[in-house]
Design a protein around this motif. Structure first.
Motif, PDB file in Angstrom:
ATOM      1  N   LYS A  45       0.835  -1.200   0.000  1.00  0.00           N
ATOM      2  CA  LYS A  45       0.000   0.000   0.000  1.00  0.00           C
ATOM      3  C   LYS A  45       0.873   1.255   0.000  1.00  0.00           C
ATOM      4  N   ASN A  46       1.912   1.251   0.807  1.00  0.00           N
ATOM      5  CA  ASN A  46       2.814   2.411   0.863  1.00  0.00           C
ATOM      6  C   ASN A  46       3.513   2.645  -0.467  1.00  0.00           C
ATOM      7  N   ILE A  47       3.914   1.576  -1.134  1.00  0.00           N
ATOM      8  CA  ILE A  47       4.561   1.705  -2.446  1.00  0.00           C
ATOM      9  C   ILE A  47       3.575   2.278  -3.453  1.00  0.00           C
ATOM     10  N   ARG A  48       2.341   1.796  -3.424  1.00  0.00           N
ATOM     11  CA  ARG A  48       1.319   2.311  -4.349  1.00  0.00           C
ATOM     12  C   ARG A  48       1.038   3.777  -4.096  1.00  0.00           C
ATOM     13  N   GLU A  49       1.060   4.180  -2.826  1.00  0.00           N
ATOM     14  CA  GLU A  49       0.849   5.597  -2.500  1.00  0.00           C
ATOM     15  C   GLU A  49       1.967   6.480  -3.053  1.00  0.00           C
ATOM     16  N   GLN A  50       3.112   5.886  -3.329  1.00  0.00           N
ATOM     17  CA  GLN A  50       4.227   6.621  -3.914  1.00  0.00           C
ATOM     18  C   GLN A  50       4.145   6.648  -5.442  1.00  0.00           C
ATOM     19  N   GLY A  51       3.063   6.082  -5.997  1.00  0.00           N
ATOM     20  CA  GLY A  51       2.841   6.149  -7.437  1.00  0.00           C
ATOM     21  C   GLY A  51       3.354   4.966  -8.228  1.00  0.00           C
ATOM     22  N   PHE A  52       3.585   3.852  -7.576  1.00  0.00           N
ATOM     23  CA  PHE A  52       4.094   2.672  -8.272  1.00  0.00           C
ATOM     24  C   PHE A  52       3.097   1.531  -8.139  1.00  0.00           C
ATOM     25  N   ASP A  53       3.023   0.713  -9.191  1.00  0.00           N
ATOM     26  CA  ASP A  53       2.260  -0.518  -9.110  1.00  0.00           C
ATOM     27  C   ASP A  53       3.221  -1.611  -8.655  1.00  0.00           C
ATOM     28  N   VAL A  54       2.722  -2.591  -7.960  1.00  0.00           N
ATOM     29  CA  VAL A  54       3.583  -3.630  -7.389  1.00  0.00           C
ATOM     30  C   VAL A  54       3.239  -4.981  -7.990  1.00  0.00           C
ATOM     31  N   LEU A  55       4.258  -5.675  -8.423  1.00  0.00           N
ATOM     32  CA  LEU A  55       4.134  -7.055  -8.874  1.00  0.00           C
ATOM     33  C   LEU A  55       5.113  -7.851  -8.024  1.00  0.00           C
ATOM     34  N   LEU A  56       4.594  -8.744  -7.233  1.00  0.00           N
ATOM     35  CA  LEU A  56       5.416  -9.535  -6.327  1.00  0.00           C
ATOM     36  C   LEU A  56       5.471 -10.973  -6.818  1.00  0.00           C
ATOM     37  N   MET A  57       6.672 -11.428  -7.148  1.00  0.00           N
ATOM     38  CA  MET A  57       6.856 -12.810  -7.591  1.00  0.00           C
ATOM     39  C   MET A  57       7.885 -13.438  -6.675  1.00  0.00           C
ATOM     40  N   LEU A  58       7.520 -14.535  -6.055  1.00  0.00           N
ATOM     41  CA  LEU A  58       8.422 -15.251  -5.160  1.00  0.00           C
ATOM     42  C   LEU A  58       8.723 -16.623  -5.727  1.00  0.00           C
ATOM     43  N   GLU A  59       9.933 -17.088  -5.479  1.00  0.00           N
ATOM     44  CA  GLU A  59      10.300 -18.428  -5.888  1.00  0.00           C
ATOM     45  C   GLU A  59      10.680 -19.199  -4.635  1.00  0.00           C
ATOM     46  N   ALA A  60      10.100 -20.354  -4.479  1.00  0.00           N
ATOM     47  CA  ALA A  60      10.419 -21.196  -3.334  1.00  0.00           C
ATOM     48  C   ALA A  60      11.106 -22.457  -3.829  1.00  0.00           C
ATOM     49  N   THR A  61      12.197 -22.788  -3.193  1.00  0.00           N
ATOM     50  CA  THR A  61      12.884 -24.031  -3.483  1.00  0.00           C
ATOM     51  C   THR A  61      12.563 -24.996  -2.358  1.00  0.00           C
ATOM     52  N   ILE A  62      12.009 -26.112  -2.705  1.00  0.00           N
ATOM     53  CA  ILE A  62      11.634 -27.105  -1.707  1.00  0.00           C
ATOM     54  C   ILE A  62      12.549 -28.309  -1.885  1.00  0.00           C
TER      55      ILE A  62
END
Length: 111
Positions: A45-62
């Protein structure tokens, strides 16, 4: 997700369907934990308030290590900690959960 596991010193091992399903459930649980995190939502939310869209991609190694049944001096199989009531979590489990910033109460870790 591939149905093969490469282990040190051995050829690829085919995973049975039950293990595949459990790995899938683990992935879903991790996704759900991240999706429902109030901390992550607040930062996004804070990042969006700064005018940026957020795309979060995580990679998990199991990683999986096949556990060999331990035997005592008489050759009888020993129970695992989960089977003898010492608790469901191994030290590796606790380290993994800690790396995900998931903490357990002292009581939960021993159940």
């Amino acid at each position: 997700m591939r149905g093969w596991l490469h282990t040190k010193g051995s050829p690829e091992v085919a995973l049975n369907q039950k293990v595949k399903n459990l790995i899938q459930k683990l992935g879903e649980a991790i996704h759900e934990s991240v999706s429902e995190s109030e901390d992550i939502a607040g930062v996004v939310k804070n990042i969006r308030e700064q005018g940026f869209d957020v795309l979060l991609m995580l990679e998990a190694t199991i990683g999986l290590n096949e556990v060999e049944a331990e035997t005592d001096e008489s050759g009888d199989l020993l129970e695992s900690p989960a089977e003898n009531g010492e608790g469901p979590f191994t030290p590796n489990d606790l380290t993994f959960l800690k790396s995900l910033r998931i903490s357990l109460t002292e009581e939960s870790a021993q159940e």
